[in-house]
Design an enzyme around this catalytic site. Structure first.
Site, short mmCIF file in Angstrom:
data_model
loop_
_atom_site.label_atom_id
_atom_site.label_comp_id
_atom_site.label_asym_id
_atom_site.label_seq_id
_atom_site.Cartn_x
_atom_site.Cartn_y
_atom_site.Cartn_z
CE LYS A 178 -3.66 -2.09 2.85
NZ LYS A 178 -4.82 -1.96 1.96
NE ARG A 187 -11.02 -9.99 -2.40
CZ ARG A 187 -11.43 -9.00 -3.18
NH1 ARG A 187 -11.90 -9.28 -4.38
NH2 ARG A 187 -11.37 -7.76 -2.78
#
Length: 502
Positions: free
Chosen positions: A279, A353
């Site tokens: 990030k 996920r």
């Protein structure tokens, strides 16, 4: 855990003679009840005159400060406006309680006696009114502080709040639930607020002690056990960290323990750097809160146990750190999940996920729940699509989805139902694996694809996916909480469970 002392609530059927601060809970356009009327007479009509202006009490949460005349034992009387009687509801009362807590704190007060006389037009009972106001006081009063030198502003004072009611027994029953919910919210907030050097996969189990003390069974599966279970997706998420992933299983058996359980699965990524797809700096600053889904499950379980809920519930927490290193998960790896389905990985910053895929399958197959709910700070797209008002809700069950949305409206944790459609599976096709782990364009509508991906691991269980990204932290103080962890989802789920058991 570092937080302020919890306010002490007491019930009484008479206004205490030694009360130095008295709070009158008053709706607009209604005369004073018997308790307030007696005090008003003692004060020479000051209260009624203060409430006589047409708009004096229409703004719920407004506080009117009154200084009693000589001869009155109380040194301060506060009229807490509840708004119009027909507009009073659970949420408005909770927020009014939060406003009162802020007002008392601003005045340097640490004790109060609250008086509410049931009036025509208010649909809630006296006990419900006082319980909801008490909840607002608790939620607004919470603080997280790890400073050794704290400002001297009454932060560490233990508050004493006495609730005057004609039915102490009924109110005490309501308070049991109120205080249990507050315990759960505060616990979840503290977990989110803990810095990542204090809360990580190696220490998470230590922070589950409040659950053990409440009678909840806590089972922690280490990396070796996860490997035996085939939970390779979860292990891959944490492969770059020196702290191996874990799964914590929380089991609460209420009086309905023979029923199929309700299952709650929480994403517990204690820090999410994005892995090798790292990030940017601004995105990374708040990534200690990427475990807010797991924190909400912990808070809910504590709230249920503390109120002796009859429900049978399990919680499953997938705990990991997503960090870059020579052993980290790489794009284009193909992983065999616990379900046996293979997944081709692309962006390693879509790790949530993967973690949930194994945890959902494990929960569905081990516990065969009546319904399964997961909470996760999962996608940026749900934040962009819904803004700051709503969190995303996806469900395979229309009835459960409707009840959850209604529960959220009751407590002020709002959810918007988003599409869960087989058509999204087209974007999850891989030429080399059973599934691609996200669609090609993550910048445009990724949240439904994430939900569609997760559905493949639910074993056709009645399932709700709550994407709470953007709701885990508050940047500034709000009506019911301080800057920091919000425990978003705890109150909605408790309301949903409670309504189902009522």
């Amino acid at each position: 855990m570092p937080q302020s002392p919890v306010p002490v609530f007491e019930t009484t059927d008479k206004l205490p003679k030694d009360a130095s601060v008295i709070v009158i809970l008053q709706t607009a356009g209604n005369g004073l009840g018997s308790g307030a009327a007696a005090l008003n007479a003692e004060m020479g009509g000051i209260i009624s005159r203060a409430c006589s202006a047409p708009d004096a009490l229409t703004e719920s949460g407004a506080c009117i400060d009154l200084i009693p005349p000589q001869g009155v034992s109380a040194r301060r009387v506060i009229v807490l406006a509840l708004g119009r009687a027909d507009a009073v509801n659970a949420l408005s009362l909770t927020r009014a309680g939060g406003a009162l807590a802020a007002h008392l704190e601003g005045k340097g007060e640490s004790e109060a006696a609250l008086v509410f006389d049931a009036v025509a037009g208010v649909s809630l009972s006296e006990a419900e009114v006082l319980s909801r106001v008490a909840l607002g006081i608790r939620l607004r009063r919470y603080r997280f502080d790890m400073r050794n030198k704290r400002p001297k502003a009454g932060v560490d004072q233990v508050w004493r709040v006495r609730l005057v009611t004609s039915g102490p027994a009924e109110l005490q029953a309501g308070l049991t639930r109120t205080l249990a919910v507050a315990d759960g919210v505060e616990y979840a907030r503290t977990l989110v607020n803990l810095p990542p050097n204090h809360l990580h996969p190696d220490s998470f189990a230590d922070h589950l002690e409040p659950l053990r003390q409440a009678g909840i069974e806590v089972e922690v599966l280490d990396a070796a056990e996860l490997k035996k279970l085939g939970m390779n997706a979860l292990l891959a998420v944490g492969a770059g960290s020196v702290r191996a992933p874990k799964v914590a299983v929380l089991h609460y058996r209420g009086s309905n323990a023979n029923a199929q359980p309700l299952a709650f699965v929480g994403k517990g990524v204690c820090f999410d750097s994005g892995g090798l797809c790292i990030k940017g700096g601004a995105q990374m600053f708040d990534m200690k809160a990427d475990m807010a889904g797991a924190a909400a499950v912990c808070g809910l379980m504590l709230a249920l146990a503390r109120q002796d809920s009859p429900v049978h519930a399990v919680g499953v927490l997938g705990i990991a750190e997503n960090l870059p290193s020579g052993t980290a998960l790489k794009p284009r790896e193909i992983i065999t999940t616990a379900s046996g389905q293979t997944v081709e990985v692309f962006d390693t910053d879509a790790e949530g996920r993967l973690l949930l895929a194994d945890c959902l399958y494990y929960t569905a197959t081990r516990f065969k729940p009546a319904a399964m709910v997961d909470l996760a700070t999962l996608t940026y797209s749900v934040m962009r699509g819904l803004g700051s008002i709503f969190a995303g809700l996806f469900s395979t069950d229309d009835a459960i989805a409707s009840r959850m949305i209604a529960a959220g409206e009751t407590v002020g944790e709002r959810f918007w139902r988003l599409p869960l459609d087989r058509a999204y599976d087209e974007g999850l096709q891989s030429p080399f694996a059973d599934l691609r782990h996200h669609a090609k364009d993550m910048e445009d509508g990724d949240a439904p694809y994430a939900a569609a991906f997760l559905r493949h691991f639910t074993e056709d269980c009645a399932w709700v996916h709550l994407d709470i990204a953007g709701k885990e932290l508050a940047e500034e103080d709000g009506p019911l909480g301080r800057q920091g962890g919000t425990a978003f989802g705890v109150r909605m789920l408790e309301e949903w469970v409670h309504a189902g058991e009522a």
